[in-house]
Design a protein around this motif. Sequence first.
Motif, PDB file in Angstrom:
ATOM      1  N   VAL A   2     -11.650  13.945   5.509  1.00  0.00           N
ATOM      2  CA  VAL A   2     -11.158  14.821   4.447  1.00  0.00           C
ATOM      3  C   VAL A   2     -11.232  16.256   4.936  1.00  0.00           C
ATOM      4  O   VAL A   2     -12.256  16.717   5.407  1.00  0.00           O
ATOM      5  N   LYS A   4     -11.189  19.993   3.883  1.00  0.00           N
ATOM      6  CA  LYS A   4     -11.349  20.858   2.715  1.00  0.00           C
ATOM      7  C   LYS A   4     -10.329  21.973   2.752  1.00  0.00           C
ATOM      8  O   LYS A   4     -10.115  22.596   3.770  1.00  0.00           O
ATOM      9  N   ARG A   5      -9.704  22.166   1.626  1.00  0.00           N
ATOM     10  CA  ARG A   5      -8.795  23.295   1.478  1.00  0.00           C
ATOM     11  C   ARG A   5      -9.520  24.334   0.654  1.00  0.00           C
ATOM     12  O   ARG A   5     -10.261  24.004  -0.259  1.00  0.00           O
ATOM     13  N   ALA A  19      -4.478  16.222  -5.497  1.00  0.00           N
ATOM     14  CA  ALA A  19      -5.467  15.602  -4.608  1.00  0.00           C
ATOM     15  C   ALA A  19      -5.617  14.119  -4.944  1.00  0.00           C
ATOM     16  O   ALA A  19      -5.687  13.275  -4.036  1.00  0.00           O
ATOM     17  N   GLU A  22      -2.771  12.156  -3.497  1.00  0.00           N
ATOM     18  CA  GLU A  22      -2.930  11.940  -2.059  1.00  0.00           C
ATOM     19  C   GLU A  22      -3.854  10.756  -1.794  1.00  0.00           C
ATOM     20  O   GLU A  22      -3.553   9.889  -0.972  1.00  0.00           O
ATOM     21  N   ARG A  40     -11.403  17.719  -1.903  1.00  0.00           N
ATOM     22  CA  ARG A  40     -10.115  18.054  -1.283  1.00  0.00           C
ATOM     23  C   ARG A  40      -9.632  19.449  -1.631  1.00  0.00           C
ATOM     24  O   ARG A  40      -8.953  20.072  -0.835  1.00  0.00           O
TER      25      ARG A  40
END
Length: 178
Positions: A2, A4-5, A19, A22, A40
């Motif tokens: 994963v 991270k944004r 998210a 997805e 996410r």
Amino acid sequence: MVVKRSYHHGDLRRALVMAAREVLVERGPEGVSLRGAVARVGASTAAPYRHFRDKDALLVAVALEGHAELRERLRGRGTGTMTALGHSYLGFVLENPALYRLMAGAGIGDRTAYPELAEAHRETCALLADRVGERNDPGGFAVTLWCLLHGLATLVIDGHVERDSAVAEVDRSLAFLR
């Protein structure tokens, strides 16, 4: 893995729904969690509870978005012939099999706790009725058409009908209703 944004926009609800979509595609509804959606988007672990009380509420939001997209696709199909509607419906399913399964109920616990989901199904059926000319009787033929399309879509998703022959199957199946 994963990634991270960083969360810098003001629409956390929308970011969590995206998210979840997805993850839905990657791992199915079982893989979706509020904690995973938060990871996410890079928000705090308490943040999603302002928007969703639990995982089911998040999944319902995703399913409602799917229904809206399907209806939009069906509205955009010219004259509303059965064949055009069938191709449009199946095209949506082939592009979004995990989302379609969720829309049909897979992965959502108590669907009766979410009347908006039942309403979304009714709106989709009413749109089919409108597109095939049953404006005054949104039952009957439109429900039969929806049953046929849903059944065929499920058979394709489950691998009982080949994706490559799905469009021909729509045409062949709809010929029986004419």
